[in-house]
Scaffold this motif. Structure first.
Motif, PDB file in Angstrom:
ATOM      1  N   ASP A  33       0.861  -1.172   0.000  1.00 42.44           N
ATOM      2  CA  ASP A  33       0.000   0.000   0.000  1.00 42.44           C
ATOM      3  C   ASP A  33       0.913   1.243   0.000  1.00 42.44           C
ATOM      4  O   ASP A  33       2.099   1.145   0.324  1.00 42.44           O
ATOM      5  CB  ASP A  33      -0.855  -0.071   1.270  1.00 42.44           C
ATOM      6  CG  ASP A  33      -1.665   1.174   1.514  1.00 42.44           C
ATOM      7  OD1 ASP A  33      -2.369   1.607   0.589  1.00 42.44           O
ATOM      8  OD2 ASP A  33      -1.603   1.715   2.643  1.00 42.44           O
ATOM      9  N   LYS A  92      -8.995  -2.581  -3.925  1.00 44.25           N
ATOM     10  CA  LYS A  92      -8.919  -3.308  -2.653  1.00 44.25           C
ATOM     11  C   LYS A  92     -10.206  -3.020  -1.888  1.00 44.25           C
ATOM     12  O   LYS A  92     -10.656  -1.884  -1.927  1.00 44.25           O
ATOM     13  CB  LYS A  92      -7.720  -2.826  -1.821  1.00 44.25           C
ATOM     14  CG  LYS A  92      -6.367  -3.086  -2.446  1.00 44.25           C
ATOM     15  CD  LYS A  92      -5.241  -2.505  -1.608  1.00 44.25           C
ATOM     16  CE  LYS A  92      -5.141  -1.009  -1.674  1.00 44.25           C
ATOM     17  NZ  LYS A  92      -3.971  -0.426  -0.975  1.00 44.25           N
ATOM     18  N   GLY A 116       0.507  -3.588   4.286  1.00 46.27           N
ATOM     19  CA  GLY A 116      -0.449  -2.484   4.335  1.00 46.27           C
ATOM     20  C   GLY A 116      -0.799  -2.103   5.753  1.00 46.27           C
ATOM     21  O   GLY A 116      -0.515  -2.844   6.695  1.00 46.27           O
ATOM     22  N   ASP A 122      -6.264  -3.562   2.647  1.00 41.64           N
ATOM     23  CA  ASP A 122      -4.993  -4.203   2.299  1.00 41.64           C
ATOM     24  C   ASP A 122      -4.967  -5.682   2.692  1.00 41.64           C
ATOM     25  O   ASP A 122      -4.634  -6.546   1.880  1.00 41.64           O
ATOM     26  CB  ASP A 122      -3.825  -3.485   3.011  1.00 41.64           C
ATOM     27  CG  ASP A 122      -3.793  -1.995   2.704  1.00 41.64           C
ATOM     28  OD1 ASP A 122      -3.985  -1.640   1.533  1.00 41.64           O
ATOM     29  OD2 ASP A 122      -3.577  -1.191   3.633  1.00 41.64           O
TER      30      ASP A 122
END
Ligand SMILES: [Mg+2]
Length: 175
Positions: A33, A92, A116, A122
């Motif tokens: 991320d 996501k 993430g 995530d």
């Protein structure tokens, strides 16, 4: 309940991940991320630790790919300055971005690791795609209204998981 939100590991920060650790767990590329995992909104250049971590991964020939829900125009400048590649509009917590990364890298899901700061996007997304995950602490607390609601839900899910799984603790390395 909520096991789809459970990360494989919890690390204090992304730069604690080393090429040696990745090799030991069979990981050949890192998906990550962007916001609050690699950089803070008010520091798009990234910290010295981050820059050094990216350099380490490059030297070890481990690709680092940013998986972001943002549109290309928003992330391109930041990500290219860090010398990374990216997948935008990843959607996501759905699988789309993860499947795309798998295909572009030519690696299997077992050879990937997702990093993430959010369980709901995530971690949930990568779990759904069968990719192992690392939850990191968000770099800064942000006040964006949509993120604030997410954070509340995050806390709720995390509290539940921590009670359910005693191994859910912040660690310094993956091994
Ligand atoms: Mg984030």
């Amino acid at each position: 309940m909520f096991s789809m939100f459970k990360p494989t590991w919890m690390l204090e920060a992304v730069y604690l991940i080393t090429p040696e650790q990745l090799k030991k767990i069979g990981v050949k590329a890192v998906l990550t991320d962007l916001d609050n995992t690699l950089i803070a909104w008010n520091d798009p250049d990234g910290s010295a630790e981050l820059i050094n971590w990216i350099k380490q991964m490059k030297e070890a020939e481990i690709p680092v790919v940013v998986i972001s829900n943002n549109k290309e125009s928003r992330i391109e400048r930041v990500v290219s300055r860090l010398g990374l590649t990216f997948i935008s509009r990843a959607m996501k917590p759905f699988k789309r971005g993860f499947k795309k990364a798998e295909k572009e890298l030519g690696l299997s899901k077992e050879e990937l690791l997702m990093v993430g700061d959010q369980l709901l996007t995530d971690i949930r997304g990568a779990n759904g795609a069968g990719i192992r995950t690392v939850l990191v602490k968000p770099i800064v607390e942000t006040d964006a209204w949509n993120t604030r609601i997410n954070r509340w839900l995050e806390r709720f899910v995390k509290n539940y998981l921590v009670k359910q799984y005693p191994e859910m603790k912040w660690r310094q390395n993956l091994l």
